[in-house]
Scaffold this motif. Sequence first.
Motif, mmCIF file in Angstrom:
data_model
loop_
_atom_site.group_PDB
_atom_site.id
_atom_site.type_symbol
_atom_site.label_atom_id
_atom_site.label_comp_id
_atom_site.label_asym_id
_atom_site.label_seq_id
_atom_site.Cartn_x
_atom_site.Cartn_y
_atom_site.Cartn_z
ATOM 1 N N CYS A 1 3.415 -3.458 6.248
ATOM 2 C CA CYS A 1 2.344 -2.935 7.112
ATOM 3 C C CYS A 1 0.954 -3.449 6.998
ATOM 4 C CB CYS A 1 2.416 -1.587 6.690
ATOM 5 S SG CYS A 1 0.979 -0.557 7.738
ATOM 6 N N CYS B 1 -1.665 1.276 3.271
ATOM 7 C CA CYS B 1 -0.419 1.536 3.352
ATOM 8 C C CYS B 1 0.614 0.623 2.574
ATOM 9 C CB CYS B 1 0.086 1.937 4.802
ATOM 10 S SG CYS B 1 1.851 2.430 5.019
ATOM 11 N N CYS C 1 4.212 1.015 12.213
ATOM 12 C CA CYS C 1 4.602 1.363 10.910
ATOM 13 C C CYS C 1 5.060 2.877 10.888
ATOM 14 C CB CYS C 1 3.225 1.328 10.046
ATOM 15 S SG CYS C 1 3.647 1.915 8.258
ATOM 16 N N ALA D 1 5.492 4.795 8.526
ATOM 17 C CA ALA D 1 5.054 5.570 7.306
ATOM 18 C C ALA D 1 3.412 6.154 7.826
ATOM 19 C CB ALA D 1 4.900 4.722 6.177
ATOM 20 N N CYS D 2 2.691 5.167 8.411
ATOM 21 C CA CYS D 2 1.362 5.459 8.539
ATOM 22 C C CYS D 2 1.135 5.498 10.129
ATOM 23 C CB CYS D 2 0.320 4.544 7.880
ATOM 24 S SG CYS D 2 0.202 3.091 8.487
HETATM 25 ZN ZN ZN Z 1 1.821 1.750 7.348
#
Ligand code: ZN
Length: 293
Positions: free
Chosen positions: A206, A211, A272, A274-275
């Motif tokens: 990422c 992140c 991404c 995750a973020c």
């Molecule tokens: Zn990320």
Amino acid sequence: MKRFIEDIFPVKEVSEHSVREKNIRHGHISTLHIWWARRPLAASRATAYAVLIPSCSTDEEKEEKRKFIVELSKWENSLKSDVIEKARKDILNLYGRPPRILDCFAGGGSIPLEALRLGCEAHAVEYNPVAVLILKCTLEYPQKYGKRLVEDVSRWGNWVLERAKEEIGKFYPSEILETNDLELEGRKRKEELKTVGYIWARTIPCQNPACGAEIPLMRQFWLAKKEKKRVSLYPYVEGKEVKFKIVGDGYEEMPEGFDPSKGTVKGAIATCPACGFVSDASTVRRLFQQGKA
Ligand SMILES: [Zn+2]
């Protein structure tokens, strides 16, 4: 001699039998080795017969022959001696000896196989070495080695399987799943779950400096997308790591709002999980070029 096929041919019925044949697994040459354009056996048998026999003089005779060709094309009659025997006799009586049939683009072998079944002397020509091997295994070896071939194939097939297990078996571990089984009155039912394959994806880091998660690039997450069975992978984040679990019918319920058709990448633009940071197409391509994917 005017051939029967020049007059009429039961296209509709033979087509239907050809389609039905696609679902047959046991005893069909398609299970020996895939061949992409293998002709259906039903159509191959029916056309081989219809080109070898002459046209009939009366409409009644024609109709009778037409019906026979439909019968002949049925999968269930492939090994039925009276139907096959009648076809063989018709051909042999006409030519006095087995006629020679040449398929010069033999591919998966349906036409020469059916010519053999009808008692002809079949010859097959192929340019592709894979097809040549398929043809040898379909047409030549069973005649040459008879039933011994069945034992040999099974023995050497197992030999290959055992050695493959030794070498790569560790990558396909089994998992024992214990479930409460009502029928067993509270006792646990054990089920062995075998790993049969892997889904793999390339990843990119990422590009959000805060992140840095490893993003698996997947266009979609579906594993099964049928009306009655909808199962998909579900990506979730633990710490900074993207993990997966299986959700859908027979598994954990699919989370609300989750659309398995939307993956992490579309047209080289990666998001991404995750973020939520979006890496544009040129960045993603650069990462691939730099060997970071
Ligand atoms: Zn990320």
